[in-house]
Write a protein that holds these residues in place. Structure first.
Motif, PDB file in Angstrom:
ATOM      1  N   HIS A  35       0.829  -1.210   0.000  1.00  0.00           N
ATOM      2  CA  HIS A  35       0.000   0.000   0.000  1.00  0.00           C
ATOM      3  C   HIS A  35       0.862   1.259   0.000  1.00  0.00           C
ATOM      4  N   VAL A  36       2.008   1.214   0.679  1.00  0.00           N
ATOM      5  CA  VAL A  36       2.930   2.354   0.689  1.00  0.00           C
ATOM      6  C   VAL A  36       3.367   2.691  -0.733  1.00  0.00           C
ATOM      7  N   PHE A  37       3.766   1.685  -1.496  1.00  0.00           N
ATOM      8  CA  PHE A  37       4.194   1.921  -2.869  1.00  0.00           C
ATOM      9  C   PHE A  37       3.046   2.414  -3.734  1.00  0.00           C
ATOM     10  N   VAL A  38       1.855   1.898  -3.507  1.00  0.00           N
ATOM     11  CA  VAL A  38       0.691   2.354  -4.270  1.00  0.00           C
ATOM     12  C   VAL A  38       0.446   3.841  -4.029  1.00  0.00           C
ATOM     13  N   ASP A  39       0.499   4.261  -2.783  1.00  0.00           N
ATOM     14  CA  ASP A  39       0.249   5.675  -2.486  1.00  0.00           C
ATOM     15  C   ASP A  39       1.325   6.580  -3.078  1.00  0.00           C
ATOM     16  N   ILE A  40       2.554   6.111  -3.139  1.00  0.00           N
ATOM     17  CA  ILE A  40       3.616   6.895  -3.777  1.00  0.00           C
ATOM     18  C   ILE A  40       3.376   6.984  -5.282  1.00  0.00           C
ATOM     19  N   PHE A  41       3.111   5.853  -5.908  1.00  0.00           N
ATOM     20  CA  PHE A  41       2.936   5.830  -7.360  1.00  0.00           C
ATOM     21  C   PHE A  41       1.684   6.567  -7.801  1.00  0.00           C
ATOM     22  N   ASN A  42       0.661   6.578  -6.984  1.00  0.00           N
ATOM     23  CA  ASN A  42      -0.590   7.244  -7.353  1.00  0.00           C
ATOM     24  C   ASN A  42      -0.500   8.760  -7.255  1.00  0.00           C
ATOM     25  N   LEU A  43       0.571   9.284  -6.644  1.00  0.00           N
ATOM     26  CA  LEU A  43       0.697  10.736  -6.444  1.00  0.00           C
ATOM     27  C   LEU A  43      -0.561  11.296  -5.787  1.00  0.00           C
TER      28      LEU A  43
END
Length: 215
Positions: free
Chosen positions: A194-202
């Motif tokens: 989820h951490v990576f998703v939130d980063i990639f989603n801007l």
């Protein structure tokens, strides 16, 4: 039966209270800053729900595990953590240059906080529903995706070309993360994904209303 009904209605209550807080925040502050108050209320309501569930269900504390073990199999990690984390990668690659460095710092701070609250609730607490794993997976995934439209679609994810993919992908992610959690019984790997998703989603850039991502 009462416990099941309580857990089934808990997401509805959280979304309802958070939506009221959002409507208040956008009337007190401009949308570019109102998201801070809105998310603060969202996290506060989730924390209150965690405390309430722990008081009501004695075994809840044991189910909310954050350890590295047991370690999921490579297949479980691929479909439950790595795959979901890479879903928004294309969006990130196409639009990362539009976001200045200071905003990335805000994104990183958000990405370290938001997944903990959301995974504890949408996976950890909803896994306590006395129902089949299939029902838990679908129910959690559906409401998790719906919450992105219901809570954030009116003021911060207003563009259909952003909102529709966000809702669709969060359903897939929610299903994958709940599946992984039910298999591994630790929130560590869903949180990390989820951490990576939130980063990639801007996501912070969109919530700030900076319109840096042209869609």
């Amino acid at each position: 039966m009462r416990t099941k009904l309580f857990l089934l209605l808990l997401p509805v209550a959280i979304m309802g209270v958070t939506r009221v807080a959002i409507e208040i925040s956008v009337r007190l502050l401009p949308p570019s800053t109102a998201w801070t108050l809105a998310f603060g209320a969202y996290y506060a309501v989730i924390e209150a729900a965690v405390l309430l569930v722990r008081a009501k269900i004695p075994d809840a504390r044991q189910t909310l595990a954050f350890g590295l073990h047991p370690t999921p199999s490579p297949r479980m990690l691929l479909f439950g953590a790595i795959g979901p984390a890479l879903l928004p990668l294309g969006f990130f690659v196409l639009n990362a240059r539009a976001v200045p460095a200071p905003v990335f710092l805000a994104i990183l701070a958000f990405a370290l906080i938001n997944p903990v609250f959301e995974e504890v609730f949408w996976r950890g607490l909803l896994a306590l529903i006395p129902a089949s794993d299939g029902f838990r997976i679908f129910y959690s995934g559906f409401l998790f995706a719906f919450s992105h439209w219901f809570l954030w679609g009116s003021y911060w994810l207003t563009t259909p070309r952003v909102l529709i993919p966000v809702v669709a992908t969060t359903f897939v992610m929610g299903v994958a993360w709940m599946w992984l959690y039910l298999k591994a019984r630790t929130l560590f790997y869903p949180i990390l994904s989820h951490v990576f998703v939130d980063i990639f989603n801007l996501s912070v850039a969109m919530f700030l209303g900076l319109r840096l991502v042209k869609v």
